[in-house]
Design an enzyme around this catalytic site. Structure first.
Site, PDB file in Angstrom:
ATOM      1  N   HIS A 151      29.450  37.068  32.057  1.00 54.75           N
ATOM      2  CA  HIS A 151      29.949  37.401  33.397  1.00 54.75           C
ATOM      3  C   HIS A 151      29.295  36.433  34.384  1.00 54.75           C
ATOM      4  O   HIS A 151      28.076  36.238  34.332  1.00 54.75           O
ATOM      5  CB  HIS A 151      29.591  38.851  33.736  1.00 54.75           C
ATOM      6  CG  HIS A 151      30.099  39.254  35.076  1.00 54.75           C
ATOM      7  ND1 HIS A 151      31.434  39.526  35.299  1.00 54.75           N
ATOM      8  CD2 HIS A 151      29.467  39.404  36.267  1.00 54.75           C
ATOM      9  CE1 HIS A 151      31.601  39.834  36.578  1.00 54.75           C
ATOM     10  NE2 HIS A 151      30.427  39.763  37.174  1.00 54.75           N
ATOM     11  N   LEU A 153      32.453  48.621  32.657  1.00 55.47           N
ATOM     12  CA  LEU A 153      32.745  47.203  32.900  1.00 55.47           C
ATOM     13  C   LEU A 153      31.520  46.453  33.441  1.00 55.47           C
ATOM     14  O   LEU A 153      30.941  46.854  34.452  1.00 55.47           O
ATOM     15  CB  LEU A 153      33.901  47.094  33.904  1.00 55.47           C
ATOM     16  CG  LEU A 153      34.390  45.677  34.198  1.00 55.47           C
ATOM     17  CD1 LEU A 153      35.099  45.092  32.992  1.00 55.47           C
ATOM     18  CD2 LEU A 153      35.300  45.670  35.420  1.00 55.47           C
ATOM     19  N   THR A 167      29.932  47.379  26.812  1.00 52.80           N
ATOM     20  CA  THR A 167      30.015  48.837  26.676  1.00 52.80           C
ATOM     21  C   THR A 167      31.254  49.280  27.462  1.00 52.80           C
ATOM     22  O   THR A 167      31.851  48.466  28.180  1.00 52.80           O
ATOM     23  CB  THR A 167      28.754  49.507  27.266  1.00 52.80           C
ATOM     24  OG1 THR A 167      28.692  49.164  28.655  1.00 52.80           O
ATOM     25  CG2 THR A 167      27.486  49.065  26.565  1.00 52.80           C
ATOM     26  N   ASN A 212      29.753  39.572  26.086  1.00 51.88           N
ATOM     27  CA  ASN A 212      30.596  39.025  27.157  1.00 51.88           C
ATOM     28  C   ASN A 212      29.726  38.152  28.053  1.00 51.88           C
ATOM     29  O   ASN A 212      28.518  38.377  28.150  1.00 51.88           O
ATOM     30  CB  ASN A 212      31.188  40.172  27.989  1.00 51.88           C
ATOM     31  CG  ASN A 212      32.075  39.666  29.101  1.00 51.88           C
ATOM     32  OD1 ASN A 212      32.918  38.790  28.896  1.00 51.88           O
ATOM     33  ND2 ASN A 212      31.902  40.196  30.308  1.00 51.88           N
ATOM     34  N   GLU A 260      26.866  28.239  32.234  1.00 52.23           N
ATOM     35  CA  GLU A 260      27.368  29.206  31.241  1.00 52.23           C
ATOM     36  C   GLU A 260      27.411  28.560  29.859  1.00 52.23           C
ATOM     37  O   GLU A 260      27.153  29.205  28.846  1.00 52.23           O
ATOM     38  CB  GLU A 260      28.773  29.688  31.631  1.00 52.23           C
ATOM     39  CG  GLU A 260      28.799  30.571  32.858  1.00 52.23           C
ATOM     40  CD  GLU A 260      30.208  31.064  33.194  1.00 52.23           C
ATOM     41  OE1 GLU A 260      30.935  31.450  32.269  1.00 52.23           O
ATOM     42  OE2 GLU A 260      30.575  31.051  34.382  1.00 52.23           O
TER      43      GLU A 260
HETATM   44  C1  GRF Z   1      33.909  31.918  33.025  1.00 51.57           C
HETATM   45  O1  GRF Z   1      33.418  31.686  34.315  1.00 51.57           O
HETATM   46  C2  GRF Z   1      33.491  33.289  32.567  1.00 51.57           C
HETATM   47  O2  GRF Z   1      32.237  33.668  33.019  1.00 51.57           O
HETATM   48  C3  GRF Z   1      34.543  34.143  33.208  1.00 51.57           C
HETATM   49  O3  GRF Z   1      35.745  33.410  33.079  1.00 51.57           O
HETATM   50  C4  GRF Z   1      35.425  32.017  33.006  1.00 51.57           C
HETATM   51  C5  GRF Z   1      36.030  31.510  31.727  1.00 51.57           C
HETATM   52  O4  GRF Z   1      35.981  30.119  31.625  1.00 51.57           O
HETATM   53  N1  GRF Z   1      34.579  35.447  32.619  1.00 51.57           N
HETATM   54  P1  GRF Z   1      36.370  29.411  30.242  1.00 51.57           P
HETATM   55  O5  GRF Z   1      37.721  29.964  29.801  1.00 51.57           O
HETATM   56  O6  GRF Z   1      35.304  29.695  29.249  1.00 51.57           O
HETATM   57  O7  GRF Z   1      36.474  27.952  30.576  1.00 51.57           O
END
Ligand code: GRF
Length: 202
Positions: free
Chosen positions: A117, A152, A149, A115, A182
């Site tokens: 975050h 959360l 896991t 995931n 990201e």
């Molecule tokens: C991202 O900021 C991610 O970290 C969070 O939700 C957002 C999703 O953005 N969990 P996208 O759908 O990948 O554009």
């Protein structure tokens, strides 16, 4: 070759970044992995169209069509399991997937669920991470890719990326600066994870 199944709920920009990385020359051979399917729990998720434009199989498993969380998760897990291969268990990648998953789902695939975050975990698990970072006076924010896991936003950390918080930042401006990063850290973390996994499985 390992199948990667990406779960989304909305924009899908992280999913698109992962797909783009996986399309680099020789990536699939190097990591013995391939993005096989994108599944959304919402039929209107913009990311579905992006995946289709990339020629990737998509599916919708709408949580509203199930009587219970357990029934939804069971259908989702069954759909993902189609992508299991004898020598290569499927890698499940949560990319903006906005449903909490219970231990019966995570235990079925763990430790092969990742995931992202949008905070530097263990700081700010849960929602409203950017506002909370601003309110706390953080000078740096960021994003974390971790193994999922049952707890959360608490699994082992695979990779992180740091983003400065500017004096004039709002939750929105910080979120968009973090999101661009990201898109770097998630493909990098998946590559790191796949490389480590192939060392373990020989
Ligand atoms: C991202 O900021 C991610 O970290 C969070 O939700 C957002 C999703 O953005 N969990 P996208 O759908 O990948 O554009």
């Amino acid at each position: 070759m390992r199948n990667i199944v990406i779960l989304i709920s909305g924009g899908g920009s992280n999913m698109a970044a992962i797909v783009q990385a996986s399309r680099r020359e020789a990536w699939e051979e190097k990591y013995q992995a391939h993005v096989a399917c994108v599944i959304s729990n919402r039929g209107d998720a913009k990311g579905l169209r992006i995946a289709q434009e990339q020629g990737i199989e998509t599916d919708v498993i709408d949580h509203n069509s199930f009587a219970s969380r357990q029934a939804f998760e069971s259908a989702l897990a069954d759909r993902i399991s189609v992508f299991e291969r004898p020598d290569f268990p499927v890698l499940v990648v949560l990319a903006g997937f906005m449903r909490i998953l219970t231990s019966s789902f995570t235990n079925r695939f763990s430790p092969r669920i990742l995931n992202i975050h949008p905070s530097l975990l263990p700081a700010f698990p849960g929602l409203h991470t950017h506002q909370r970072a601003i309110d706390a006076g953080c000078k740096y924010a960021g994003a974390t890719v971790h193994v999922v896991t049952p707890a959360l936003d608490h699994g082992p950390i695979v990779d992180q990326i740091v983003v400065p918080v500017m004096a004039q930042d709002t939750a929105q401006t910080l979120a968009s600066r973090v999101l661009t990063q990201e898109h770097l850290v998630y493909p990098r973390a998946i590559e790191r994870w796949l490389a480590a996994e192939s060392l373990q499985t020989g």
